[in-house]
Write a protein that holds these residues in place. Structure first.
Motif, PDB file in Angstrom:
ATOM      1  N   ILE A 186       0.861  -1.187   0.000  1.00  0.00           N
ATOM      2  CA  ILE A 186       0.000   0.000   0.000  1.00  0.00           C
ATOM      3  C   ILE A 186       0.894   1.232   0.000  1.00  0.00           C
ATOM      4  O   ILE A 186       1.730   1.393   0.893  1.00  0.00           O
ATOM      5  CB  ILE A 186      -0.931   0.012   1.233  1.00  0.00           C
ATOM      6  CG1 ILE A 186      -1.801  -1.249   1.256  1.00  0.00           C
ATOM      7  CG2 ILE A 186      -1.800   1.265   1.253  1.00  0.00           C
ATOM      8  CD1 ILE A 186      -2.556  -1.452   2.553  1.00  0.00           C
ATOM      9  N   PHE A 223      -8.378   5.320   4.820  1.00  0.00           N
ATOM     10  CA  PHE A 223      -9.231   4.339   4.153  1.00  0.00           C
ATOM     11  C   PHE A 223      -9.707   3.322   5.193  1.00  0.00           C
ATOM     12  O   PHE A 223      -9.018   3.027   6.163  1.00  0.00           O
ATOM     13  CB  PHE A 223      -8.525   3.648   2.985  1.00  0.00           C
ATOM     14  CG  PHE A 223      -7.139   3.145   3.284  1.00  0.00           C
ATOM     15  CD1 PHE A 223      -6.940   1.876   3.827  1.00  0.00           C
ATOM     16  CD2 PHE A 223      -6.017   3.937   3.023  1.00  0.00           C
ATOM     17  CE1 PHE A 223      -5.658   1.413   4.097  1.00  0.00           C
ATOM     18  CE2 PHE A 223      -4.742   3.471   3.297  1.00  0.00           C
ATOM     19  CZ  PHE A 223      -4.555   2.204   3.833  1.00  0.00           C
ATOM     20  N   ARG A 224     -10.900   2.814   4.974  1.00  0.00           N
ATOM     21  CA  ARG A 224     -11.531   1.927   5.963  1.00  0.00           C
ATOM     22  C   ARG A 224     -11.854   0.578   5.331  1.00  0.00           C
ATOM     23  O   ARG A 224     -12.571   0.515   4.325  1.00  0.00           O
ATOM     24  CB  ARG A 224     -12.801   2.580   6.507  1.00  0.00           C
ATOM     25  CG  ARG A 224     -13.477   1.760   7.590  1.00  0.00           C
ATOM     26  CD  ARG A 224     -14.626   2.545   8.219  1.00  0.00           C
ATOM     27  NE  ARG A 224     -15.312   1.758   9.232  1.00  0.00           N
ATOM     28  CZ  ARG A 224     -14.881   1.593  10.474  1.00  0.00           C
ATOM     29  NH1 ARG A 224     -13.758   2.165  10.861  1.00  0.00           N
ATOM     30  NH2 ARG A 224     -15.561   0.857  11.344  1.00  0.00           N
ATOM     31  N   GLU A 225     -11.304  -0.491   5.933  1.00  0.00           N
ATOM     32  CA  GLU A 225     -11.509  -1.864   5.464  1.00  0.00           C
ATOM     33  C   GLU A 225     -11.399  -1.948   3.939  1.00  0.00           C
ATOM     34  O   GLU A 225     -12.281  -2.466   3.260  1.00  0.00           O
ATOM     35  CB  GLU A 225     -12.856  -2.408   5.955  1.00  0.00           C
ATOM     36  CG  GLU A 225     -12.895  -2.572   7.464  1.00  0.00           C
ATOM     37  CD  GLU A 225     -14.002  -3.509   7.931  1.00  0.00           C
ATOM     38  OE1 GLU A 225     -14.166  -4.564   7.307  1.00  0.00           O
ATOM     39  OE2 GLU A 225     -14.670  -3.162   8.918  1.00  0.00           O
ATOM     40  N   GLU A 226     -10.310  -1.449   3.458  1.00  0.00           N
ATOM     41  CA  GLU A 226     -10.056  -1.461   2.021  1.00  0.00           C
ATOM     42  C   GLU A 226      -9.551  -2.840   1.602  1.00  0.00           C
ATOM     43  O   GLU A 226      -8.649  -3.397   2.217  1.00  0.00           O
ATOM     44  CB  GLU A 226      -9.019  -0.381   1.665  1.00  0.00           C
ATOM     45  CG  GLU A 226      -8.896  -0.086   0.201  1.00  0.00           C
ATOM     46  CD  GLU A 226      -8.034   1.148  -0.039  1.00  0.00           C
ATOM     47  OE1 GLU A 226      -8.590   2.261  -0.175  1.00  0.00           O
ATOM     48  OE2 GLU A 226      -6.785   1.012  -0.060  1.00  0.00           O
ATOM     49  N   LYS A 227     -10.127  -3.360   0.519  1.00  0.00           N
ATOM     50  CA  LYS A 227      -9.780  -4.694   0.040  1.00  0.00           C
ATOM     51  C   LYS A 227      -8.614  -4.616  -0.925  1.00  0.00           C
ATOM     52  O   LYS A 227      -8.600  -3.796  -1.843  1.00  0.00           O
ATOM     53  CB  LYS A 227     -10.997  -5.323  -0.643  1.00  0.00           C
ATOM     54  CG  LYS A 227     -10.772  -6.737  -1.150  1.00  0.00           C
ATOM     55  CD  LYS A 227     -12.040  -7.271  -1.813  1.00  0.00           C
ATOM     56  CE  LYS A 227     -11.823  -8.674  -2.352  1.00  0.00           C
ATOM     57  NZ  LYS A 227     -13.053  -9.202  -3.023  1.00  0.00           N
ATOM     58  N   HIS A 228      -7.596  -5.492  -0.697  1.00  0.00           N
ATOM     59  CA  HIS A 228      -6.416  -5.529  -1.561  1.00  0.00           C
ATOM     60  C   HIS A 228      -6.176  -6.961  -2.026  1.00  0.00           C
ATOM     61  O   HIS A 228      -6.263  -7.908  -1.226  1.00  0.00           O
ATOM     62  CB  HIS A 228      -5.168  -5.040  -0.810  1.00  0.00           C
ATOM     63  CG  HIS A 228      -5.276  -3.621  -0.341  1.00  0.00           C
ATOM     64  ND1 HIS A 228      -4.865  -2.547  -1.093  1.00  0.00           N
ATOM     65  CD2 HIS A 228      -5.775  -3.115   0.824  1.00  0.00           C
ATOM     66  CE1 HIS A 228      -5.089  -1.429  -0.423  1.00  0.00           C
ATOM     67  NE2 HIS A 228      -5.635  -1.749   0.744  1.00  0.00           N
ATOM     68  N   TRP A 232      -7.873  -7.259   3.906  1.00  0.00           N
ATOM     69  CA  TRP A 232      -8.580  -6.028   4.252  1.00  0.00           C
ATOM     70  C   TRP A 232      -7.777  -5.252   5.296  1.00  0.00           C
ATOM     71  O   TRP A 232      -7.427  -5.795   6.361  1.00  0.00           O
ATOM     72  CB  TRP A 232      -9.961  -6.347   4.807  1.00  0.00           C
ATOM     73  CG  TRP A 232     -10.981  -6.622   3.749  1.00  0.00           C
ATOM     74  CD1 TRP A 232     -11.906  -5.751   3.242  1.00  0.00           C
ATOM     75  CD2 TRP A 232     -11.201  -7.867   3.079  1.00  0.00           C
ATOM     76  NE1 TRP A 232     -12.672  -6.366   2.297  1.00  0.00           N
ATOM     77  CE2 TRP A 232     -12.264  -7.670   2.175  1.00  0.00           C
ATOM     78  CE3 TRP A 232     -10.588  -9.127   3.150  1.00  0.00           C
ATOM     79  CZ2 TRP A 232     -12.728  -8.678   1.344  1.00  0.00           C
ATOM     80  CZ3 TRP A 232     -11.055 -10.140   2.327  1.00  0.00           C
ATOM     81  CH2 TRP A 232     -12.116  -9.914   1.435  1.00  0.00           C
ATOM     82  N   SER A 260      -7.216  -1.146   7.160  1.00  0.00           N
ATOM     83  CA  SER A 260      -7.681   0.229   7.390  1.00  0.00           C
ATOM     84  C   SER A 260      -6.507   1.099   7.817  1.00  0.00           C
ATOM     85  O   SER A 260      -5.528   0.607   8.410  1.00  0.00           O
ATOM     86  CB  SER A 260      -8.754   0.274   8.485  1.00  0.00           C
ATOM     87  OG  SER A 260      -9.924  -0.379   8.078  1.00  0.00           O
TER      88      SER A 260
END
Length: 580
Positions: free
Chosen positions: A167, A179-184, A215, A217
């Motif tokens: 990231i 960012f909140r609970e961003e999926k990667h 996920w 944050s």
């Protein structure tokens, strides 16, 4: 008509007084340059001599390069899904994340370690949920890179890589939304081939997705306190308690099912489970900037060991990393925990991991630049030479904050200062209200932490110990922190008394290991003797210089032969004299 030059005026009579006032001992321009050159050469020789007497290393006064700003961010590693099955026998994985945070900040030295965070391991799960938080201060407005490496834990072998997530944020400010609970998506390129073999086979037979997800944050908590220029961990105090399988196998013992192990019912056995315990405590930063020490270069092989220079250096460096991994081994018996930072709970957890004041124990510790406190029980009476080495505890880090030894004592009068004439301490004296008769009191105020700088490897500066005291006092409120120079005579006598009391407890574990891998204060004398070489050092010399090793071997054989011949002649002479 020729004009003759007038004679030089005498001193004080219409003459140039600058020449007259010149010191006759003062050399001319050319001679002065020669003198300066000779002086410079002498200074260099003296400096070399000084460096030989006091090897490079120890305290480093290099300041932290300043930065204009810094922000505090809370990272949360929530969960992962669809991870590969690395363990074919269980058809599952034991996943954890090792996250590394970097930013465009200038380091004091390029060898300074990056910030690293490790989540707990979730056993037998390909859809793990961690919800682990990591709060970091001092992140610059220029942004950061967070690299998350996912692994499958394998205590018996190396951990298998399950993939990476990187990231990158190129700018921070007071209005950064995070960012909140961003999926990667997890990149498989660096993953273990074995881990993705079964997944690939399943994908060919059915509609199975090959890609996993992570996920994460990131929440901006605000501006960090000045001065800026470095990142450091704040927030929750995390602790890890490791039980070394290596030592457990050697002595044929395992950690008991009762993980507490500090109650009165466990005090009867001669060898207890906590003899195999290694501890880690992540304290709240920042560590005082002045606490900055480099390893000491006693010998060329020591430098090679840290820098991985040459065959010998690479072998020793790898061996030490392996030792660190075995002592601070993560497996199904490893215990984890979190607590509020700088709290009474944190102080009590530290006391518990050090077994309060029970058993006259002495511990070896290392404090990293990011405030990770690592320690194990140590001492000659404990008999495990491996655990007394600061290089192993630091994981062969070139720079650390501080290192040495410490011990815990219980106070008879918690309300009085530790140096009060009426103060009495256990285990030096029999103080009621605690071990060995009853459980220890659960108030940090009842204990004193005596900590020193006894480390030949890093040789921490004694003048900086008050800063260590302030840092530990902040993280362990209520605990009486006492700092002492390792050369303090009272401290030396105190440690001797601790060892004698430890011996009276009876049976001890004895594990003998060659100590070439690291340096402590007691090693300095041995290293100063050029003629004394251990078996391991001779073997490494043979690998790097076979011809030289052969010459040494032949010289040694000749020396033994000469000694044997001289002894035989002496015996023959003595025998002849006795028969006369």
């Amino acid at each position: 008509m020729s004009i003759k030059e007038a004679p030089e005026a005498p001193s004080g009579v219409n003459g140039d007084t600058s020449a007259q006032n010149k010191d006759p001992a003062m050399p001319s321009g050319g001679a002065k340059a020669k003198v300066d050159k000779a002086k410079e050469k002498l200074d260099k020789k003296q400096q070399k001599l000084k460096e030989k007497t006091n090897p490079a290393g120890g305290y480093d006064a290099t300041p932290i390069p300043p930065a204009r700003d810094g922000y505090t961010i809370k990272f949360t590693f929530h969960r992962a899904e669809n991870l590969p099955m690395s363990d074919l026998s269980t058809r599952s994985s034991d996943p954890f994340i090792r996250a590394t945070l970097t930013a465009p900040l200038q380091k004091r030295h390029k060898e300074d370690p990056n910030l690293v965070f490790r989540t707990p391991t979730i056993q037998k799960n390909t859809d793990p949920e961690w919800n682990s938080q990591w709060i970091v201060a001092g992140i610059p407005s220029a942004g950061f890179k967070l690299k998350c490496r996912l692994y499958d834990e394998d205590a018996q072998d190396h951990d298998d890589r399950l993939g990476n997530v990187t990231i990158v944020v190129d700018h921070l400010g007071a209005d950064w939304p995070g960012f909140r609970e961003e999926k990667h998506s997890i990149k498989k390129r660096m993953g273990s081939k074995r881990a993705y073999l079964v997944r690939g086979c399943a994908a060919m037979l059915s509609n199975v997705d090959m890609s996993g997800s992570l996920w994460v944050s990131a929440e901006l908590l605000g501006k960090s306190d000045p001065p800026h220029g470095r990142m450091y961990t704040v927030g929750e105090t995390r602790w890890f308690k490791h039980y070394s399988p290596m030592i457990g196998r050697i002595v044929g013992m395992k950690a008991p099912d009762n993980k507490e192990g500090d109650g009165a019912e466990n005090r009867g056995s001669k060898i207890e489970k906590h003899d195999f315990q290694a501890n880690q405590l992540q304290l709240q930063g920042p560590v005082p900037a002045e606490l900055y020490h480099r390893f000491v270069e006693f010998k060329p092989f020591v430098k090679g060991m840290f820098s991985k220079a040459g065959l010998r250096g690479r072998i020793l460096n790898k061996a030490l990393h392996h030792q660190h991994a075995r002592i601070y081994n993560f497996d199904s018996t490893t215990e984890y925990g979190v607590m509020p930072p700088c709290s009474k709970e944190a102080a009590l957890q530290f006391l518990k991991m050090a077994h309060y004041d029970e058993g006259a124990r002495i511990f070896t510790y290392v404090l990293t630049l990011d405030g990770m406190l690592r320690f194990t029980e140590t001492g000659k009476e404990f008999g495990i030479d491996l655990l007394s080495k600061h290089t192993m505890h630091s994981d062969v880090n070139i720079y650390i904050a501080c290192s040495g030894e410490f011990l815990i004592r219980r106070l008879k009068h918690p309300e009085k200062p530790v140096d009060d004439p009426d103060q009495v301490t256990h285990p030096e004296d029999d103080v009621p209200g605690g071990p060995p008769h009853t459980d220890p009191p659960n108030d940090p105020q009842n204990y004193e932490l005596i900590i020193d700088n006894d480390s030949g490897t890093y040789r921490p500066k004694g003048d900086l110990l008050p800063l260590l005291k302030e840092f530990l006092g902040k993280n362990f409120p209520g605990l009486h922190v006492v700092v002492k120079e390792c050369t303090d005579e009272k401290l030396i006598k105190m440690k001797e008394g601790q060892r004698e009391k430890k011996k009276k407890e009876g049976k001890h574990i004895r594990i003998i290991q060659n100590s070439d891998d690291d340096l402590s204060s007691s090693d300095e004398e041995r290293l100063n003797d050029e003629n004394k070489k251990s078996g391991r050092e001779k073997a490494l010399n043979a690998l790097e210089n076979p011809k030289g090793a052969a010459k040494e071997l032949m010289a040694g054989l000749k020396h033994k032969s000469d000694n044997a011949e001289a002894a035989g002649n002496k015996a023959e002479v003595n025998g002849g004299a006795s028969t006369a």
